[in-house]
Design a protein around this motif. Structure first.
Motif, short mmCIF file in Angstrom:
data_model
loop_
_atom_site.label_atom_id
_atom_site.label_comp_id
_atom_site.label_asym_id
_atom_site.label_seq_id
_atom_site.Cartn_x
_atom_site.Cartn_y
_atom_site.Cartn_z
N TYR A 1 23.67 -8.12 -32.41
CA TYR A 1 24.31 -6.87 -33.01
C TYR A 1 23.40 -6.08 -33.76
N GLY B 1 30.84 -1.23 -37.73
CA GLY B 1 30.22 0.20 -38.19
C GLY B 1 30.60 0.53 -39.62
N TRP C 1 22.79 3.52 -25.76
CA TRP C 1 23.15 2.35 -26.66
C TRP C 1 24.26 2.70 -27.51
N ARG C 2 24.15 3.87 -28.25
CA ARG C 2 25.19 4.14 -29.34
C ARG C 2 26.18 4.35 -28.60
N SER C 3 26.34 5.21 -27.37
CA SER C 3 27.75 5.46 -26.80
C SER C 3 28.23 4.28 -26.34
N VAL D 1 21.74 -2.13 -33.01
CA VAL D 1 21.91 -1.23 -34.15
C VAL D 1 20.66 -0.57 -34.57
N LEU E 1 19.38 2.01 -31.75
CA LEU E 1 20.57 3.18 -31.19
C LEU E 1 19.82 4.32 -30.83
N ASN E 2 18.94 4.79 -31.84
CA ASN E 2 18.14 5.94 -31.80
C ASN E 2 17.00 6.03 -30.70
N LEU F 1 27.86 1.08 -27.42
CA LEU F 1 28.52 0.38 -28.61
C LEU F 1 29.88 0.99 -29.04
N ASP F 2 29.75 2.47 -29.51
CA ASP F 2 30.85 3.19 -29.89
C ASP F 2 32.02 3.09 -29.17
N ASP G 1 18.62 5.23 -24.73
CA ASP G 1 19.49 6.35 -24.39
C ASP G 1 20.68 5.40 -23.90
#
Length: 177
Positions: A114, A168, A127-129, A118, A121-122, A131-132, A125
Motif C-alpha cells: 500500500y 486514505g 494508480w490514483r483512480s 500511495v 500515485l502522482n 486505488l480510489d 498513470d
C-alpha cells in the motif's frame, strides 16, 4: 470535415489471463474475477504463474467485461486479481469506476505494498483512480514461507486486507482483519 481528420476511437481494452464468472473465494459475496495478464513480481509459489508473461492472455474490451457483470444480477462485487492490475492501472481503474457506479464492491489484489502505491500515485498513470475505486486492497507479494491456508482472501501472512477509504482518511494502512 475530411475522413483523415477524424480521430480513431479505440474502445478501451485490458490484457487479461481470464475471467471467473462466479467466485465465492476471491472476496466477500458472489464475485466476478478478472485476472490481469503480466506481473513483475513473479512470486515463488505463485497461484497464477500463467499470468506472469506480458504477451500471454487475451485482449478484451472493458465494455465486454462490464456487460458480463450486468448480466449477473446476483453479483456482490468484482475482484481484480493477477498478474498485476496496477500494470494496467488506467484500464482497471475505468473498469473499477464502472463497477462502483453499479453499486458493487471492488477488491483489488496487488504485489505492491500500500505504501508503495500511495508514494507512486502522482508518478504512475491510473494508480490514483484505481486505488480510489477500490474498496479493499490485498497488498504485498505472495511469500511461500508465510503461506497459510487459514487466511481469508490471501495466500501468505505478510499480505494485508486494507480498507482503502479508511486508510486514505487516516493517512496510513488500516487493515480489516
Amino acid at each position: 470535415m475530411n475522413e483523415s481528420n477524424i480521430p480513431d476511437h479505440k474502445e478501451p481494452e485490458l490484457r487479461i489471463a481470464g475471467l471467473v464468472q462466479e467466485s465465492i473465494v476471491d472476496g466477500p459475496g458472489l464475485r466476478l474475477v478478472v485476472f490481469a495478464q503480466g506481473c513483475p513480481h513473479r512470486c515463488r509459489g505463485c497461484h497464477n504463474p500463467h499470468t506472469h508473461s506480458y504477451e500471454g492472455g487475451i485482449t478484451v474490451s472493458i465494455d465486454a467485461i462490464t456487460n458480463a457483470i450486468i448480466q449477473n444480477p446476483l453479483l456482490d462485487g468484482v475482484t481484480l486479481s493477477g498478474g498485476e492490475p496496477f500494470l494496467q492501472a488506467e484500464g482497471f481503474a475505468e473498469l473499477a469506476a464502472r463497477v462502483k457506479a453499479m453499486g458493487l464492491h471492488v477488491m483489488t489484489y496487488t504485489g505492491y505494498i500500500y505504501e508503495t502505491i500511495v508514494a507512486g500515485l502522482n508518478r504512475h498513470d491510473g494508480w490514483r483512480s484505481l486505488l480510489d475505486n477500490t474498496d479493499v486492497l490485498v497488498d504485498g507479494p505472495f511469500v511461500l514461507k508465510q503461506r497459510s491456508l487459514s487466511l481469508r482472501y490471501r495466500g501468505s501472512s505478510n499480505q494485508r486486507l486494507i480498507d482503502v477509504k479508511q486508510s486514505g482518511r487516516a493517512g496510513q494502512a488500516i487493515c480489516i482483519f
